[in-house]
Design a protein around this motif. Sequence first.
Motif, PDB file in Angstrom:
ATOM      1  N   CYS A 317      -2.622  -2.059  -5.253  1.00 34.52           N
ATOM      2  CA  CYS A 317      -2.036  -1.399  -6.418  1.00 34.52           C
ATOM      3  C   CYS A 317      -1.009  -2.300  -7.091  1.00 34.52           C
ATOM      4  O   CYS A 317       0.021  -2.642  -6.485  1.00 34.52           O
ATOM      5  N   ALA A 318      -1.267  -2.675  -8.345  1.00 34.48           N
ATOM      6  CA  ALA A 318      -0.338  -3.542  -9.068  1.00 34.48           C
ATOM      7  C   ALA A 318       1.019  -2.872  -9.232  1.00 34.48           C
ATOM      8  O   ALA A 318       2.062  -3.522  -9.156  1.00 34.48           O
ATOM      9  N   GLN A 319       1.016  -1.568  -9.462  1.00 29.58           N
ATOM     10  CA  GLN A 319       2.270  -0.824  -9.607  1.00 29.58           C
ATOM     11  C   GLN A 319       3.119  -0.932  -8.351  1.00 29.58           C
ATOM     12  O   GLN A 319       4.330  -1.137  -8.413  1.00 29.58           O
ATOM     13  N   CYS A 320       2.482  -0.831  -7.189  1.00 28.05           N
ATOM     14  CA  CYS A 320       3.213  -0.904  -5.924  1.00 28.05           C
ATOM     15  C   CYS A 320       3.654  -2.337  -5.620  1.00 28.05           C
ATOM     16  O   CYS A 320       4.754  -2.560  -5.098  1.00 28.05           O
ATOM     17  N   VAL A 328       9.137   0.236   2.378  1.00 26.19           N
ATOM     18  CA  VAL A 328       9.561   1.479   3.027  1.00 26.19           C
ATOM     19  C   VAL A 328       8.769   2.678   2.515  1.00 26.19           C
ATOM     20  O   VAL A 328       8.537   3.636   3.250  1.00 26.19           O
ATOM     21  N   CYS A 329       8.332   2.638   1.268  1.00 25.15           N
ATOM     22  CA  CYS A 329       7.564   3.742   0.692  1.00 25.15           C
ATOM     23  C   CYS A 329       6.132   3.759   1.225  1.00 25.15           C
ATOM     24  O   CYS A 329       5.595   4.808   1.554  1.00 25.15           O
ATOM     25  N   THR A 334      -0.155  10.056   1.643  1.00 25.34           N
ATOM     26  CA  THR A 334      -1.586   9.783   1.508  1.00 25.34           C
ATOM     27  C   THR A 334      -2.289  10.863   0.711  1.00 25.34           C
ATOM     28  O   THR A 334      -3.244  10.588  -0.015  1.00 25.34           O
ATOM     29  N   HIS A 335      -1.822  12.106   0.812  1.00 23.85           N
ATOM     30  CA  HIS A 335      -2.521  13.186   0.108  1.00 23.85           C
ATOM     31  C   HIS A 335      -2.299  13.139  -1.399  1.00 23.85           C
ATOM     32  O   HIS A 335      -3.019  13.804  -2.152  1.00 23.85           O
ATOM     33  N   THR A 336      -1.318  12.371  -1.862  1.00 22.96           N
ATOM     34  CA  THR A 336      -1.142  12.189  -3.298  1.00 22.96           C
ATOM     35  C   THR A 336      -1.453  10.745  -3.712  1.00 22.96           C
ATOM     36  O   THR A 336      -0.927  10.249  -4.706  1.00 22.96           O
ATOM     37  N   TRP A 337      -2.330  10.097  -2.966  1.00 20.36           N
ATOM     38  CA  TRP A 337      -2.814   8.773  -3.339  1.00 20.36           C
ATOM     39  C   TRP A 337      -4.160   8.923  -4.037  1.00 20.36           C
ATOM     40  O   TRP A 337      -5.046   9.639  -3.563  1.00 20.36           O
ATOM     41  N   ASP A 338      -4.300   8.285  -5.170  1.00 21.86           N
ATOM     42  CA  ASP A 338      -5.546   8.290  -5.936  1.00 21.86           C
ATOM     43  C   ASP A 338      -6.440   7.178  -5.373  1.00 21.86           C
ATOM     44  O   ASP A 338      -6.261   6.007  -5.702  1.00 21.86           O
ATOM     45  N   PHE A 339      -7.375   7.558  -4.509  1.00 23.15           N
ATOM     46  CA  PHE A 339      -8.221   6.565  -3.857  1.00 23.15           C
ATOM     47  C   PHE A 339      -9.233   5.945  -4.815  1.00 23.15           C
ATOM     48  O   PHE A 339      -9.695   4.832  -4.585  1.00 23.15           O
ATOM     49  N   LYS A 340      -9.559   6.644  -5.891  1.00 24.12           N
ATOM     50  CA  LYS A 340     -10.497   6.094  -6.865  1.00 24.12           C
ATOM     51  C   LYS A 340      -9.843   4.990  -7.679  1.00 24.12           C
ATOM     52  O   LYS A 340     -10.412   3.902  -7.854  1.00 24.12           O
ATOM     53  N   ASN A 341      -8.652   5.250  -8.173  1.00 19.41           N
ATOM     54  CA  ASN A 341      -7.957   4.280  -9.024  1.00 19.41           C
ATOM     55  C   ASN A 341      -6.908   3.464  -8.283  1.00 19.41           C
ATOM     56  O   ASN A 341      -6.230   2.630  -8.889  1.00 19.41           O
ATOM     57  N   ARG A 343      -3.871   4.077  -6.727  1.00 20.18           N
ATOM     58  CA  ARG A 343      -2.487   4.172  -7.179  1.00 20.18           C
ATOM     59  C   ARG A 343      -1.897   5.492  -6.695  1.00 20.18           C
ATOM     60  O   ARG A 343      -2.635   6.446  -6.406  1.00 20.18           O
ATOM     61  N   PRO A 344      -0.574   5.581  -6.596  1.00 16.51           N
ATOM     62  CA  PRO A 344       0.049   6.846  -6.186  1.00 16.51           C
ATOM     63  C   PRO A 344       0.088   7.838  -7.346  1.00 16.51           C
ATOM     64  O   PRO A 344       0.365   7.462  -8.490  1.00 16.51           O
TER      65      PRO A 344
END
Length: 353
Positions: A317-320, A328-329, A334-341, A343-344
Amino acid sequence: MDVLALKRAQLEETARHRDALRISPRLRWLFFEITNRCNLRCRHCGSNCTGEGQALTADEVEAVLRSAAPENPMVCLTGGEPMLHPDFFDIAGRVHGLGFGWGMTTNATLIDNAAAQRLREAGMSTVSVSLDGMERSHDELRRRDGAWYLALRGVEALQKAGFEPQVTTVVHRGNFGELESLYEMLCGMGIRSWRPINVEPIGRACESGDMLLSPEQFRELLRYIREKRFDRDCPMEVTFGCSHYLGAEEERMVRDHYFLCGAGIFTASVRSNGDICACLDIENRPELVQGNIRADNFLDVWQNRFQAFRRDRTADCAQCLSCPERTVCGGDSTHTWDFKNRRPLFCLRDFGM
């Protein structure tokens, strides 16, 4: 060392512990979605239960527990509404009989005095009950008139049977202004633990644009929780949920522990169709299914699969990659991670934190 520097050092230590668990996982929590049936149609449901009638059998639950016995996890029975399972008390009795500690998440609408006593006899140790605002807000969210009264009846029955239920409140735009009223009511009921959490951008909550908290409301929710936690006159524990990295200033101020998403490193789940996964709130994508209890040995799957959850997602993820909080983040929950795109869907920077 000042307090903020100390917290940052402890957050880094927590991140190292997470990385160690990716190499040597330790199963602490095992969730069973024993049925996907539910008697409510909640607007925010993260698992988007369809009510198709899929269910695990008591024998299947027992077989998984015998396989998982070397790890000795805490067991949680959930759904759907777990008490809709026709063999619920058989399953609960087997969990208890095998020596596992167990709890339940429930909407409490099916709990009366008799049911609460049976739960006591079945050895239930913890129970989380959903109560999402005052009467109108709760019933509107749950899409059933009278759900609020039934939930209160369930809480009172549990208390009468000797339990101390934790009340969980999903805070959204529609009930945001009711926090203090609900707090006062829960205090009057003798509730000892209250967990207000934000509605998540998953499941049915994504179907309408009027539920998610604004950044200002989310920050105000954390401020409210923090104020109650440090109020000497507050008679109960008020705590934010386990989800989301909140930044060094808020971490350990709104809950007792530092953020650490346990999906696939100390938490696993079995869906009502037998699929083995990490967390029941994670998007149900084929590549995230690790096996099925009707074909695979659960412990073998836990020990040798779950690679999708035992790696650094932020590397994709470029944002991350450009974020100083990345280590640390860890990409947040994981449940709010967009696995398709890749990104969080939830990021503290989006909330001005």
